[in-house]
Write a protein that holds these residues in place. Structure first.
Motif, PDB file in Angstrom:
ATOM      1  N   GLU A 226     -75.253  -9.458  15.955  1.00  0.00           N
ATOM      2  CA  GLU A 226     -74.772  -8.780  17.322  1.00  0.00           C
ATOM      3  C   GLU A 226     -74.024  -7.275  16.379  1.00  0.00           C
ATOM      4  OE1 GLU A 226     -72.556  -8.578  21.480  1.00  0.00           O
ATOM      5  OE2 GLU A 226     -72.469 -10.561  20.202  1.00  0.00           O
ATOM      6  N   GLN A 230     -78.544  -5.175  15.740  1.00  0.00           N
ATOM      7  CA  GLN A 230     -79.706  -5.595  16.278  1.00  0.00           C
ATOM      8  C   GLN A 230     -79.472  -7.289  16.937  1.00  0.00           C
ATOM      9  OE1 GLN A 230     -81.318  -7.090  12.119  1.00  0.00           O
ATOM     10  NE2 GLN A 230     -79.670  -5.792  11.404  1.00  0.00           N
ATOM     11  N   LYS A 231     -78.968  -6.327  18.388  1.00  0.00           N
ATOM     12  CA  LYS A 231     -78.950  -7.629  19.295  1.00  0.00           C
ATOM     13  C   LYS A 231     -79.545  -8.452  19.762  1.00  0.00           C
ATOM     14  CE  LYS A 231     -75.004  -4.368  21.304  1.00  0.00           C
ATOM     15  NZ  LYS A 231     -74.196  -3.569  22.371  1.00  0.00           N
ATOM     16  N   GLU A 232     -81.032  -7.907  19.631  1.00  0.00           N
ATOM     17  CA  GLU A 232     -81.814  -8.399  20.342  1.00  0.00           C
ATOM     18  C   GLU A 232     -82.336  -9.280  19.690  1.00  0.00           C
ATOM     19  OE1 GLU A 232     -86.092  -6.333  20.683  1.00  0.00           O
ATOM     20  OE2 GLU A 232     -85.052  -5.548  22.920  1.00  0.00           O
ATOM     21  N   ASP A 233     -82.133  -9.265  18.337  1.00  0.00           N
ATOM     22  CA  ASP A 233     -82.553 -11.012  17.779  1.00  0.00           C
ATOM     23  C   ASP A 233     -80.789 -11.313  17.721  1.00  0.00           C
ATOM     24  OD1 ASP A 233     -85.002 -10.055  16.208  1.00  0.00           O
ATOM     25  OD2 ASP A 233     -84.454  -8.769  14.839  1.00  0.00           O
ATOM     26  N   GLY A 265     -77.105 -10.680  27.282  1.00  0.00           N
ATOM     27  CA  GLY A 265     -78.199 -10.068  27.823  1.00  0.00           C
ATOM     28  C   GLY A 265     -78.140  -8.843  29.253  1.00  0.00           C
ATOM     29  N   LEU A 268     -78.210  -5.672  27.097  1.00  0.00           N
ATOM     30  CA  LEU A 268     -79.348  -5.205  26.911  1.00  0.00           C
ATOM     31  C   LEU A 268     -79.704  -4.915  27.753  1.00  0.00           C
ATOM     32  CD1 LEU A 268     -80.351  -7.980  24.017  1.00  0.00           C
ATOM     33  CD2 LEU A 268     -80.067  -5.820  23.740  1.00  0.00           C
TER      34      LEU A 268
END
Length: 270
Positions: A226, A230-233, A265, A268
Motif C-alpha cells: 500500500e 500497489q493498492k490492489e495487491d 476498498g 480504490l
C-alpha cells in the motif's frame, strides 16, 4: 509385584535383581520402561535431589516459562521465576543462560526499566555461543531498541541475528526475528527492504505448513505494498491476513484488519 512380573517383556529377572542390589547402572530407556510398569515417575528411582530429577524439573520449568512468554503473561513468568529460585540457581549451561535471558526480559516487561533490560541483555549476548538462544537474545535486544525508537541499532541486531540463521534452527524463532526485522524496516519507511524480509518469512512459514505468524507477515506485505502505491495487491494481502486471523479466532486483529480492508476498498472505488 515380583521381580519376574516387573521384568516381563522388559528385561531379565536377573537384571532386576542386579539393579536392586546396585550391581549395575541401568540405561535411562530401561528405567523409563520400569517406571511405566510401576506407574511412577523417574524421580521415584533417582530421588528428589538427584541430578536427573533437577534436570527434569528444570526442563519442565523452562517449557512452562516459554508458554507464558508466548502469551505475554509476564506476571506469571515472574511468579515462576521467583518461586523456583533455588532450582534456577542450580541450573547449568544453556539452561542457566535461558533463565538469565528471562531475567533480562523481566527488567523491562515487569519492572518497566528498558535501559536496565537492554544493558543486561547486551552483556549476556556477549557470553553466548552461536545457537538458537543467542538468536533469541539478539532478537530481544533489537526489540528493546525498537521500543526506544532507535531504529538503526535495532536493525543492526536484527540483521546480525538474521545472518546467524541455520537450517537446523527452530522455524518459529526464526520467524519471530524476521517479523520484528520487518516491523523495524517498515517504521523507517524502508518498504522495499521490508518486503524482501516479509517474503522470506512467508516462504519459511508456508514451507513449514504452519499458520504461525502467517497473518502478521501477510499484513506487513499488504502494508508495504500500500505504501508503494500497489493498492490492489495490498488489498489482496490484507484479505488473506484477515482469513488467517479469522481461522485463529483472533478477534482483535480480525476487526482491525476488516477496518483496513474497508478503508482501502473505498479508496480504490473513488
Amino acid at each position: 509385584m515380583t521381580q519376574s512380573d516387573l521384568a516381563e517383556g522388559i528385561c531379565t529377572q536377573a537384571m532386576i535383581s542386579r539393579i536392586e542390589k546396585r550391581k549395575v547402572r541401568p540405561s535411562r530407556e530401561l528405567m523409563e520402561k520400569l517406571a511405566e510398569r510401576l506407574e511412577v515417575s523417574l524421580h521415584y528411582f533417582y530421588g528428589e535431589d538427584s541430578i536427573e530429577s533437577r534436570y527434569s524439573k528444570t526442563t519442565q520449568l523452562s517449557k512452562l516459562v516459554r508458554q507464558h512468554l508466548e502469551r505475554r503473561e509476564y506476571d506469571s513468568v515472574s511468579y515462576l521465576i521467583d518461586s523456583n529460585e533455588e532450582l534456577i540457581q542450580q541450573a547449568i549451561g544453556e539452561d542457566r543462560l535461558f533463565f538469565e535471558w528471562v531475567k533480562g526480559l523481566l527488567f523491562d516487561y515487569r519492572d518497566g526499566d528498558n535501559d536496565k533490560a537492554l544493558n543486561y541483555l547486551i552483556r549476556l549476548e556477549k557470553e553466548m555461543k552461536n545457537g538458537e538462544l543467542r538468536v533469541e537474545i539478539i532478537d530481544s535486544i533489537g526489540n528493546q531498541y525498537l521500543k526506544k525508537e532507535e531504529y538503526d541499532l535495532a536493525e543492526q541486531y536484527y540483521h546480525k541475528g538474521f545472518d546467524m540463521f541455520s537450517e537446523w534452527m527452530n522455524h518459529e524463532k526464526k520467524a519471530k526475528l524476521m517479523l520484528n526485522y520487518s516491523i523495524c524496516l517498515a517504521r523507517q519507511d524502508k518498504y522495499g527492504e521490508c518486503l524482501s524480509i516479509v517474503f522470506q518469512g512467508l516462504d519459511l512459514v508456508v514451507e513449514q505448513k504452519t499458520l504461525f505468524l502467517l497473518g502478521d507477515f501477510l499484513y506487513y506485505k499488504g502494508y508495504c505494498l500500500e505504501k508503494l502505491e500497489q493498492k490492489e495487491d495490498a488489498l489482496i494481502a490484507y484479505k488473506q491476513a484477515w482469513t488467517i486471523f479469522d481461522i485463529q479466532q483472533n478477534e482483535k486483529f480480525t476487526v482491525s484488519m476488516q477496518l483496513t480492508i474497508d478503508r482501502l476498498g473505498k479508496e480504490l472505488i473513488q
